[in-house]
Design a protein around this motif. Sequence first.
Motif, PDB file in Angstrom:
ATOM      1  N   ALA A 371      28.578  42.726 -32.104  1.00 28.41           N
ATOM      2  CA  ALA A 371      27.311  42.110 -32.289  1.00 28.41           C
ATOM      3  C   ALA A 371      26.628  41.891 -30.659  1.00 28.41           C
ATOM      4  N   CYS A 372      27.394  41.813 -29.906  1.00 35.17           N
ATOM      5  CA  CYS A 372      26.782  41.535 -28.586  1.00 35.17           C
ATOM      6  C   CYS A 372      26.181  42.920 -28.015  1.00 35.17           C
ATOM      7  N   ARG A 373      26.965  43.950 -28.475  1.00 38.47           N
ATOM      8  CA  ARG A 373      26.219  45.399 -28.085  1.00 38.47           C
ATOM      9  C   ARG A 373      24.938  45.595 -29.119  1.00 38.47           C
ATOM     10  N   ASP A 374      25.056  45.570 -30.221  1.00 38.34           N
ATOM     11  CA  ASP A 374      24.036  45.826 -31.001  1.00 38.34           C
ATOM     12  C   ASP A 374      22.893  44.720 -30.747  1.00 38.34           C
ATOM     13  N   LEU A 375      22.967  43.665 -30.414  1.00 33.74           N
ATOM     14  CA  LEU A 375      21.901  42.756 -30.461  1.00 33.74           C
ATOM     15  C   LEU A 375      21.318  42.043 -29.240  1.00 33.74           C
ATOM     16  N   ARG A 376      21.848  42.708 -28.160  1.00 35.73           N
ATOM     17  CA  ARG A 376      21.678  42.015 -26.792  1.00 35.73           C
ATOM     18  C   ARG A 376      21.842  40.714 -26.648  1.00 35.73           C
ATOM     19  N   ILE A 377      23.191  40.476 -26.760  1.00 32.49           N
ATOM     20  CA  ILE A 377      23.620  39.180 -26.639  1.00 32.49           C
ATOM     21  C   ILE A 377      24.262  39.009 -25.339  1.00 32.49           C
ATOM     22  N   ASP A 378      23.839  37.731 -24.691  1.00 28.24           N
ATOM     23  CA  ASP A 378      24.577  37.394 -23.250  1.00 28.24           C
ATOM     24  C   ASP A 378      25.589  36.254 -23.902  1.00 28.24           C
ATOM     25  N   PRO A 379      26.877  36.612 -23.705  1.00 25.37           N
ATOM     26  CA  PRO A 379      28.000  35.765 -24.031  1.00 25.37           C
ATOM     27  C   PRO A 379      27.747  34.336 -23.265  1.00 25.37           C
ATOM     28  N   ALA A 380      27.523  34.327 -21.991  1.00 27.31           N
ATOM     29  CA  ALA A 380      27.363  33.160 -21.322  1.00 27.31           C
ATOM     30  C   ALA A 380      26.400  32.356 -22.190  1.00 27.31           C
ATOM     31  N   GLY A 381      26.569  31.136 -22.278  1.00 33.98           N
ATOM     32  CA  GLY A 381      25.568  30.079 -22.969  1.00 33.98           C
ATOM     33  C   GLY A 381      25.720  30.383 -24.710  1.00 33.98           C
ATOM     34  N   SER A 382      26.578  31.210 -25.049  1.00 38.11           N
ATOM     35  CA  SER A 382      26.670  31.253 -26.597  1.00 38.11           C
ATOM     36  C   SER A 382      27.769  30.534 -27.034  1.00 38.11           C
ATOM     37  N   TRP A 383      27.556  30.170 -28.375  1.00 43.52           N
ATOM     38  CA  TRP A 383      28.562  29.263 -29.129  1.00 43.52           C
ATOM     39  C   TRP A 383      29.137  29.799 -30.358  1.00 43.52           C
ATOM     40  N   MET A 384      30.370  29.396 -30.804  1.00 40.76           N
ATOM     41  CA  MET A 384      31.032  29.536 -32.085  1.00 40.76           C
ATOM     42  C   MET A 384      31.183  28.356 -32.840  1.00 40.76           C
ATOM     43  N   ILE A 385      30.605  28.439 -34.119  1.00 44.04           N
ATOM     44  CA  ILE A 385      30.921  27.233 -35.236  1.00 44.04           C
ATOM     45  C   ILE A 385      31.644  27.746 -36.270  1.00 44.04           C
ATOM     46  N   GLY A 386      32.822  27.050 -36.499  1.00 38.84           N
ATOM     47  CA  GLY A 386      33.710  27.607 -37.514  1.00 38.84           C
ATOM     48  C   GLY A 386      34.256  26.453 -38.216  1.00 38.84           C
ATOM     49  N   ASP A 387      34.878  26.628 -39.299  1.00 40.30           N
ATOM     50  CA  ASP A 387      35.958  25.512 -39.799  1.00 40.30           C
ATOM     51  C   ASP A 387      37.357  26.126 -39.898  1.00 40.30           C
ATOM     52  N   GLN A 388      37.647  26.806 -39.280  1.00 43.22           N
ATOM     53  CA  GLN A 388      39.284  27.188 -39.239  1.00 43.22           C
ATOM     54  C   GLN A 388      39.523  27.299 -37.512  1.00 43.22           C
ATOM     55  N   THR A 389      40.928  27.184 -37.535  1.00 41.29           N
ATOM     56  CA  THR A 389      41.384  27.172 -36.081  1.00 41.29           C
ATOM     57  C   THR A 389      41.370  28.892 -35.572  1.00 41.29           C
ATOM     58  N   ARG A 390      41.156  29.683 -36.627  1.00 41.40           N
ATOM     59  CA  ARG A 390      40.887  30.932 -36.060  1.00 41.40           C
ATOM     60  C   ARG A 390      39.705  31.280 -35.342  1.00 41.40           C
ATOM     61  N   ASP A 391      38.783  30.524 -35.710  1.00 38.33           N
ATOM     62  CA  ASP A 391      37.288  30.590 -35.235  1.00 38.33           C
ATOM     63  C   ASP A 391      37.511  30.239 -33.884  1.00 38.33           C
ATOM     64  N   ILE A 392      38.060  29.138 -33.758  1.00 40.24           N
ATOM     65  CA  ILE A 392      38.169  28.326 -32.411  1.00 40.24           C
ATOM     66  C   ILE A 392      38.755  29.202 -31.269  1.00 40.24           C
ATOM     67  N   GLU A 393      39.960  29.929 -31.980  1.00 40.38           N
ATOM     68  CA  GLU A 393      40.787  30.580 -31.011  1.00 40.38           C
ATOM     69  C   GLU A 393      39.849  32.003 -30.576  1.00 40.38           C
ATOM     70  N   MET A 394      38.939  32.463 -31.611  1.00 38.07           N
ATOM     71  CA  MET A 394      38.243  33.644 -31.239  1.00 38.07           C
ATOM     72  C   MET A 394      37.433  33.038 -30.161  1.00 38.07           C
ATOM     73  N   ALA A 395      36.622  32.033 -30.299  1.00 38.22           N
ATOM     74  CA  ALA A 395      35.673  31.552 -29.305  1.00 38.22           C
ATOM     75  C   ALA A 395      36.312  31.416 -27.731  1.00 38.22           C
ATOM     76  N   ARG A 396      37.665  30.931 -27.771  1.00 36.65           N
ATOM     77  CA  ARG A 396      38.293  30.784 -26.505  1.00 36.65           C
ATOM     78  C   ARG A 396      38.773  32.224 -25.824  1.00 36.65           C
ATOM     79  N   ARG A 397      39.087  33.403 -26.793  1.00 33.97           N
ATOM     80  CA  ARG A 397      39.479  34.429 -26.414  1.00 33.97           C
ATOM     81  C   ARG A 397      37.864  35.363 -25.867  1.00 33.97           C
ATOM     82  N   ALA A 398      36.929  34.813 -26.461  1.00 33.76           N
ATOM     83  CA  ALA A 398      35.560  35.636 -26.219  1.00 33.76           C
ATOM     84  C   ALA A 398      34.948  34.792 -25.023  1.00 33.76           C
TER      85      ALA A 398
END
Length: 443
Positions: A371-398
């Motif tokens: 998504a970052c490559r396709d959509l010109r996304i700057d990870p700095a200042g970006s967020w992840m919202i999820g209801d599972q711990t795997r979403d939160i863990e993905m956010a940490r890794r990213a």
Amino acid sequence: MADKIHHMVILAGGVGSRLASLNGNLPKPLVRIGEKPVIQHQLELAAAQGIREVTIFAGHLAEKIIAFVGDGSKFGLKARIIVEKEFLGTAGALLQNLDSLPEHFIVLYGDIMHAVNLRDIARAHFGRGADFTAMAQPTDHPQDSDLLETDGESRITSIHTCPHPADRAFRNLANAALYVVRREALRPWATLGGKQDFIKDIMPELVVRGSRVFAYRSGEYIKDMGTPARLKKVESDWAAGKIGMEKSRRFRAAVFFDRDGTLSVEKGFLRTPEDFELLPGAGPALIALRRAGFRLVVLTNQPVLARGEASETDIAAIHCRLEWDLGKEGAYLDGIYVCPHHPDPGFPGERSELKISCDCRKPAIGLFERACRDLRIDPAGSWMIGDQTRDIEMARRAGLRSILVQTGEAGRDGRYKTAPDYIVGDIAAAAGVILQSKEVRTG
Ligand SMILES: [Zn+2]
């Protein structure tokens, strides 16, 4: 290769009745945005990007366009203006003059404001060996837009023009009224005469004939001013400094969303669009985040594909429903990224080619990186919202800040021990946290 395109066609012949109440006796291309008419913005941008010749098809109040544009030299290019005696649809007059156009050319409508890199779209056109490339974007009004359906390679597979049937849902990918055209692809229509329309007549027929018709998706600024409300929007975008090549191409922060349990009601493994249900507050949350400048992207694990419990067609139908229902509220996503994989074998009907340990199943960050490559996304200042711990863990890794919502699984799956940055009730509250934090950061 992209430099092969040096010719642009501007379709300025529409009568502009929808705008008549606002601009009195001006043809649409002469409506001012800021201190310049739209057509001047278009011509200057074209000249700056290597376009040397322009053909303008004018009808309604053509004399005013002729008086303003002249021979084009004051804008740095050569202009010729062809006056349509009777309006022959968006393509009719162009088809009558097909032989006077070069092998490939750009077409745009006279009532759009854009900040699109024309060289990039030309490069995509040639790179794909395309007959016809249409710029396409999601929109906040898909219900009254002409929509394009594409395959995984961005090739257009069908076209849905307005009005849309009440009982169907479509992906939110609207025709943006800017094309790159291979002249000979239009040859079959050249001798027909009469009214011809690009989106209603030519594009669907090209698709049916198996021509190479592609959508070019980019987050660059492009908007039509076909109604007083849309004109107002473009004027306020201009006043706010949102329209410009620099702005258009800037990398922006994103909010990433999980799908089930975050944007939509958790229903176990969702297999059909009938079972899909947006969570209350999802549409307004997305609208508020977009207004704040974020790109909006769904990242979703769909192991039902690997297990053979749902097909790509089922998932596509569910995403039509998602985008359509959001569109009814005036909200839209920049992208939906799906991991179809699942690592453990042993399900009846499973698809062995998808039964792999991939790099995209959350908490892996493959979808995020795409998504970052396709959509010109700057990870700095970006967020992840999820209801599972795997979403939160993905956010940490990213390296993203994370918000766990109390809808869906509400983190009870307990697979990963990563602590979220915030825990809130639902998506509306999550948007509130992000917007507040943005104010603090920029304030
Ligand atoms: Zn995967």
